[in-house]
Design a protein around this motif. Structure first.
Motif, mmCIF file in Angstrom:
data_model
loop_
_atom_site.group_PDB
_atom_site.id
_atom_site.type_symbol
_atom_site.label_atom_id
_atom_site.label_comp_id
_atom_site.label_asym_id
_atom_site.label_seq_id
_atom_site.Cartn_x
_atom_site.Cartn_y
_atom_site.Cartn_z
ATOM 1 N N UNK A 182 0.703 -0.909 0.005
ATOM 2 C CA UNK A 182 -0.042 0.043 0.399
ATOM 3 C C UNK A 182 1.006 1.481 -0.371
ATOM 4 N N UNK A 183 1.851 1.393 0.501
ATOM 5 C CA UNK A 183 2.741 2.492 1.095
ATOM 6 C C UNK A 183 3.836 2.655 -0.408
ATOM 7 N N UNK A 184 3.926 1.795 -1.399
ATOM 8 C CA UNK A 184 4.462 1.322 -2.801
ATOM 9 C C UNK A 184 3.138 1.451 -3.774
ATOM 10 N N UNK A 185 2.425 1.729 -3.016
ATOM 11 C CA UNK A 185 1.557 2.013 -4.192
ATOM 12 C C UNK A 185 0.767 0.700 -5.270
ATOM 13 N N UNK A 186 1.464 -0.723 -4.569
ATOM 14 C CA UNK A 186 1.458 -1.776 -5.442
ATOM 15 C C UNK A 186 0.172 -2.716 -5.316
ATOM 16 N N UNK A 187 -0.241 -2.014 -4.243
ATOM 17 C CA UNK A 187 -2.362 -2.619 -4.014
ATOM 18 C C UNK A 187 -3.230 -2.315 -5.303
ATOM 19 N N UNK A 188 -2.481 -2.148 -6.292
ATOM 20 C CA UNK A 188 -4.137 -1.645 -6.858
ATOM 21 C C UNK A 188 -4.542 -2.727 -7.612
ATOM 22 N N UNK A 189 -6.095 -2.691 -8.113
ATOM 23 C CA UNK A 189 -7.057 -3.775 -8.510
ATOM 24 C C UNK A 189 -5.847 -3.587 -9.759
ATOM 25 N N UNK A 190 -5.880 -5.024 -10.685
ATOM 26 C CA UNK A 190 -5.185 -5.549 -11.728
ATOM 27 C C UNK A 190 -6.549 -5.666 -12.981
ATOM 28 N N UNK A 191 -7.791 -5.665 -12.495
ATOM 29 C CA UNK A 191 -8.757 -5.554 -13.637
ATOM 30 C C UNK A 191 -9.791 -4.445 -13.054
#
Length: 81
Positions: free
Chosen positions: A59-68
């Motif tokens: 989340x801190x790195x912005x890597x938790x976004x939805x892939x779809x």
């Protein structure tokens, strides 16, 4: 293999040797299974250990976004009415 039951405070316990702990990969906990007059100790694997820390890092790195996408281009909402 025969082993002794030992007193631990008001309870009693079973001491497992370092060799057995390593051979069966027993860490902090075991599952106790009572079956047909037998007691079975089964190592508990913790495959999700540390996930909460990693999710926070993602989340801190912005890597938790939805892939779809939440909605597909050809989706028909009328059929839900």
């Amino acid at each position: 293999m025969e082993t002794s039951i030992i007193k631990i405070g008001n309870s009693k316990g079973l001491r497992l040797s370092k060799t057995i702990l390593e051979k069966y990969n027993i860490k902090d906990k075991v599952e106790l299974i009572l079956e047909k007059g037998q007691i079975i100790l089964k190592p508990i694997d913790s495959p999700r250990k540390g996930w909460e820390k990693e999710f926070k890092r993602m989340n801190k790195n912005g890597d938790d976004r939805s892939l779809m996408n939440d909605v597909f281009e050809d989706e028909n909402f009328d059929e839900w009415n």
